[in-house]
Design an enzyme around this catalytic site. Structure first.
Site, PDB file in Angstrom:
ATOM      1  N   SER A 124      -2.864   5.920  -6.975  1.00  0.00           N
ATOM      2  CA  SER A 124      -1.414   5.851  -7.058  1.00  0.00           C
ATOM      3  C   SER A 124      -0.855   7.223  -7.464  1.00  0.00           C
ATOM      4  O   SER A 124      -0.995   8.176  -6.720  1.00  0.00           O
ATOM      5  CB  SER A 124      -0.981   4.737  -8.007  1.00  0.00           C
ATOM      6  OG  SER A 124       0.374   4.414  -7.861  1.00  0.00           O
ATOM      7  N   HIS A 159      -0.579   2.504  -1.774  1.00  0.00           N
ATOM      8  CA  HIS A 159      -0.069   1.115  -1.774  1.00  0.00           C
ATOM      9  C   HIS A 159       0.606   0.759  -0.448  1.00  0.00           C
ATOM     10  O   HIS A 159       1.617   0.060  -0.420  1.00  0.00           O
ATOM     11  CB  HIS A 159       0.929   0.913  -2.921  1.00  0.00           C
ATOM     12  CG  HIS A 159       0.427   1.282  -4.260  1.00  0.00           C
ATOM     13  ND1 HIS A 159      -0.707   0.732  -4.819  1.00  0.00           N
ATOM     14  CD2 HIS A 159       0.916   2.165  -5.193  1.00  0.00           C
ATOM     15  CE1 HIS A 159      -0.900   1.245  -6.032  1.00  0.00           C
ATOM     16  NE2 HIS A 159       0.062   2.124  -6.263  1.00  0.00           N
TER      17      HIS A 159
END
Length: 230
Positions: A124, A159
């Protein structure tokens, strides 16, 4: 050899019962029992996040530690980082991560570590940071463009399948010329760069994928699934 392993999502913080990506990261070190250091800056050095890291990696064949910028382990951060074999950057707020790293000079130390062959990994925020640009939710509501360290060329979106707005936002930013072309990764996918070339894509989930995304185009990259098939 320089290595960066950028996770779209997954690992100990998202898949506590699926150690495939964490084991893969450990296996990229040439040490029998590598020293792996979590850098949880993006989460504000969340105690819960750090605890989950130790719970996961104390079960694996390694020596885990973490680097807090709110409670530094020692004054000489350079010596602390260069003593490690793997640096694992956690998720959270990418903007704050980069700001604090630059204030403390950690970005320069990490660059030296990478040049020396210490494996860089992260998910991330800890994935976006290595690229020229990325898609972030660091500013609050909505997704925006952010400038990264620029060690890896192009842009990056983690993501990609895990958050509803990631895919259309990334494509729109590229098509609107707000972002340069780049690579997106679903949750459970790791982009493994050697030097600055994407050498391998692996996954902890059998149906996850990665993508080359450019102006009005998206081309899928089928990862190597690290688990049992069938």
């Amino acid at each position: 050899m320089k290595q960066i392993i950028a996770l779209g999502g997954g690992g100990f913080s998202m898949e506590p019962d699926n150690p495939l990506l964490d084991e893969y990261i450990l296996n990229q070190s040439d040490k029998e029992r590598p020293k792996i250091c979590l850098v949880p800056t993006a989460s504000g050095d969340s105690e819960g996040y750090v605890a989950r890291f130790y719970a996961a990696f104390e079960r694996l064949h390694c020596e885990p530690s973490h680097l807090s910028l709110f409670r530094p382990p020692k004054r000489d951060l350079r010596a602390w980082i260069l003593d490690k074999d793997i640096v694992y950057v956690g998720g959270g707020n990418t903007k704050n991560l980069l700001a604090l790293w630059r204030e403390w000079g950690v970005d320069k130390i990490l660059y030296e570590a990478w040049q020396q062959g210490i494996v860089m990994a992260g998910l991330s925020a800890g994935s976006i940071c290595w690229f020229e640009q990325g898609v972030t939710d660091s500013y609050g509501d909505g997704l925006e463009v952010i400038e990264g360290l620029g060690w890896l060329a192009g842009s990056h979106c983690p993501h990609y399948d895990g958050e509803e707005k990631r895919r259309p936002s990334y494509q729109k930013f590229i098509n609107d010329h707000q972002l340069i072309a780049g690579v997106a990764a679903d949750d459970g996918v790791a982009l493994h760069y050697t030097d600055t070339t994407l050498a391998k894509v692996v996954s902890s989930r059998p149906d996850a994928s990665a993508y080359h995304v450019s102006l009005n185009a998206e081309k899928s990259i089928t990862p190597i699934f690290l688990g049992e098939k069938g």
